[in-house]
Every structure is written in C-alpha cells, then in structure tokens.
Design an enzyme around this catalytic site. Structure first.
Site, PDB file in Angstrom:
ATOM      1  N   ILE A 146       0.867  -1.166   0.000  1.00  9.31           N
ATOM      2  CA  ILE A 146       0.000   0.000   0.000  1.00  9.31           C
ATOM      3  C   ILE A 146       0.910   1.224   0.000  1.00  9.31           C
ATOM      4  O   ILE A 146       2.060   1.149   0.422  1.00  9.31           O
ATOM      5  CB  ILE A 146      -0.990   0.035   1.190  1.00  9.31           C
ATOM      6  CG1 ILE A 146      -0.264  -0.054   2.537  1.00  9.31           C
ATOM      7  CG2 ILE A 146      -2.013  -1.076   1.071  1.00  9.31           C
ATOM      8  CD1 ILE A 146      -1.206   0.019   3.738  1.00  9.31           C
ATOM      9  N   ASP A 147       0.406   2.339  -0.494  1.00  7.85           N
ATOM     10  CA  ASP A 147       1.232   3.533  -0.664  1.00  7.85           C
ATOM     11  C   ASP A 147       1.739   4.075   0.669  1.00  7.85           C
ATOM     12  O   ASP A 147       1.152   3.823   1.729  1.00  7.85           O
ATOM     13  CB  ASP A 147       0.444   4.625  -1.387  1.00  7.85           C
ATOM     14  CG  ASP A 147       0.106   4.249  -2.818  1.00  7.85           C
ATOM     15  OD1 ASP A 147       0.827   3.418  -3.398  1.00  7.85           O
ATOM     16  OD2 ASP A 147      -0.889   4.790  -3.349  1.00  7.85           O
ATOM     17  N   LYS A 148       2.798   4.849   0.598  1.00  2.00           N
ATOM     18  CA  LYS A 148       3.435   5.423   1.777  1.00  2.00           C
ATOM     19  C   LYS A 148       2.439   6.109   2.704  1.00  2.00           C
ATOM     20  O   LYS A 148       2.457   5.901   3.923  1.00  2.00           O
ATOM     21  CB  LYS A 148       4.511   6.427   1.331  1.00  2.00           C
ATOM     22  CG  LYS A 148       5.128   7.238   2.466  1.00  2.00           C
ATOM     23  CD  LYS A 148       6.053   8.312   1.922  1.00  2.00           C
ATOM     24  CE  LYS A 148       6.553   9.207   3.053  1.00  2.00           C
ATOM     25  NZ  LYS A 148       7.390  10.322   2.532  1.00  2.00           N
TER      26      LYS A 148
END
Length: 312
Positions: A146-148
């Site tokens: 999942i994105d930062k």
C-alpha cells in the site's frame, strides 16, 4: 533468502502497433508497473541479459516491432544491504507463517530510491527475524503493497509456502481488501464499479492514469457510506491491485481522494497525504485453510477530518 539471481515471476508484454519503433529500454520503462524503476535501471537490467525479445537477449537500442514478445526477469541486487531496524509495529495477527500489520501513514513498505531505511521491511526484519525469500533481498516477505501515506492492513509472509499461497490468492482475486476513503464531490450513485485499465502517464512516468496504452486490467468496486457537503465517504473494494489504483480510478471518475498530493485537488483537508485507509483484509490461511478476516478503525487524523466536516 533466495540465491536465485532473478525473481521468480517474469514480466511479459506483447508490443502493440503504436509502440513500433520505440527503443527497448523506453518500452520497458514505460510499461513496468513500478514508479520507482528508472530508465537507467532498465538499461542495467538489459545489459545483464535479463531481457529477451522473442526468445533472444535484447539490447537497449533495439527498435520494438509490433507483436514482439518481451520478457523481463528482474535481477536481484548484488549488494542489497537492507538492515533490521527496531521500528515499532502495530501487529494485528502473527503466527509462524505470516504477520498482519496496521501500517501507519508515512511508512514506505520496502526500500526504494530515496527510502533505504525506515521502511516496513526494515521493521519486519527486526521483528520477525525470518521472512520469505521469493521477492528477494529488497522485498523479503512482501506479498502486496500500500502507498506510503495510505494507512491500514498489510500482510507479509514468513516463509515461501505462505508467500506462494497468499500471492496465488491475490492473483485469483480471493483476498478481501476493503478501503475507506474520503473523496471530493458528491457521487451521483450509491454504488458502482470502475473497470478501467491503468498504465503509466505518457507525460510523467512517475504517475499512472487510465489508458489503453501499456496498461493493465484494473477493477475497483465502491459503495457510498456517507455524504458530507462537498465530500463523500466511500468504501472501496479492490478486485485487482495496480499501483495507485484507487487514487487513479477515483480521479478518473471525477472524485479524487481528499488530501492526495499527486492525483487530488489544490483545495484539500488537513492530512499529510491521501485520505485512504485499508480497513479490511481477509484471506485463507496458507497452512490451516481457515478463513481469516481482520478490520482496523480509521487512524486518529482521518477520523478528526471526518468529524470536522460533519460539524461544518
């Protein structure tokens, strides 16, 4: 860790008519589904013999022709010094095969250019001591990302048996992944499905967009949970898992995520990143066969934004 110089899975493309004449290195750079991969990196891979065109080793300056079958096996880095770090983790579930983490905002999942430490992988290496080696030295144990600045649930594998099982479940779309998001505007429908292919943006290769060119099938389902004046709270369920999929799809239908610094609007909310939370994760345990499902509440900053909107 695996001693294989290449990752287990190869990336494969068939060149389209409109791609004829492109250099091989540019073709791969534009096609690969990872914004962290540079053209220089692709050229290095080609030099190492990791790319084949119609079964023969390719060269960076080769001009792609329609129908070419291009295969890339990403080599493992020769000296990946990824070190364990004593970073606190919110562990939701753990056994000898896998671990489920509630990832905080701001944490990168695995080392990449500009993020060599402080990642979830660094933390997992300290916490677990042993992780699956299928994804190599840079991404041990990592089955999905999942994105930062996306918060919420993420699973990692402690051994190859677990990794293979979880990866197959993702491929077969049997993993339940539900997200809560705050988006701009008032969605006209209470529920729906976004079925639109995602590929690199032709004008900025660090971004992704809905496109038919060098794209991959992408499907996102949504249900409206609550309407808040100029915003809508939605639950989104992933059928596929492309880079930035939810962020790109919601922008595509005219309702970008609030707080998204890349795909969003200038007028936004008080969050350090997009209002997106991986709230539910369900899968079949790779060893016992038991169906497991986990759910975590919204982080405090996200909840604060929603409460502020409710009392406006």
């Amino acid at each position: 860790m695996s001693s294989n110089p290449y990752n287990e899975e190869a990336l494969e493309w068939i060149a389209l008519a409109e791609q004829s004449g492109e250099r091989l290195d540019k073709f791969i750079t534009d096609s690969i589904d990872d914004a962290a991969v540079s053209r220089t990196q692709v050229q290095d891979w080609i030099k190492s013999g990791a790319v084949e065109v119609d079964g023969k080793i390719g060269k960076a300056n080769y001009k792609v022709a329609e129908g070419n079958r291009i295969v890339l096996q990403i080599p493992e880095p020769a000296d990946a010094a990824i070190l364990p770090e004593a970073i606190p983790l919110e562990v939701i579930y753990e056994d000898s095969d896998l671990i489920v983490i509630n990832k905080p905002r701001g944490m990168v999942v695995h080392p990449a250019p500009g993020h060599s430490s402080g990642t979830l992988v660094n933390a997992l290496m300290h916490h677990c001591k042993d992780l699956s080696g299928i994804n190599g030295m840079i991404r041990p144990g990592i089955v999905h990302r999942i994105d930062k600045d996306t918060t919420g649930l993420l699973m990692a594998a402690k051994n190859d048996l677990a990794h293979i099982s979880l990866a197959e479940q993702l491929k077969d779309h049997t993993v339940t992944r539900k997200y809560i998001a705050l988006v701009h505007g008032n969605l006209p429908h209470d529920q729906g499905t976004i079925d639109a292919p995602i590929g690199r943006d032709a004008n900025d290769r660090k971004l992704f967009t809905v496109t038919d060119r060098n794209s991959r099938h992408a499907v996102t389902h949504f249900v409206v949970l609550e309407r808040l004046d100029d915003y809508t709270i939605v639950e989104l369920q992933l059928e596929t898992g492309r880079t930035h999929q939810i962020r790109v799809h919601m922008k595509y239908i005219g309702h970008p995520l609030a707080g998204d610094p890349v795909y969003g609007r200038n007028k936004t909310v008080a969050l350090n990143g997009q209002a997106l939370h991986a709230a539910v994760l369900g899968f079949t345990h790779p060893r016992s066969g038991e169906r497991l499902q986990f759910e975590v509440p919204l982080p405090a900053d996200f909840e604060h934004v929603l409460n502020s909107l409710r009392i406006r």
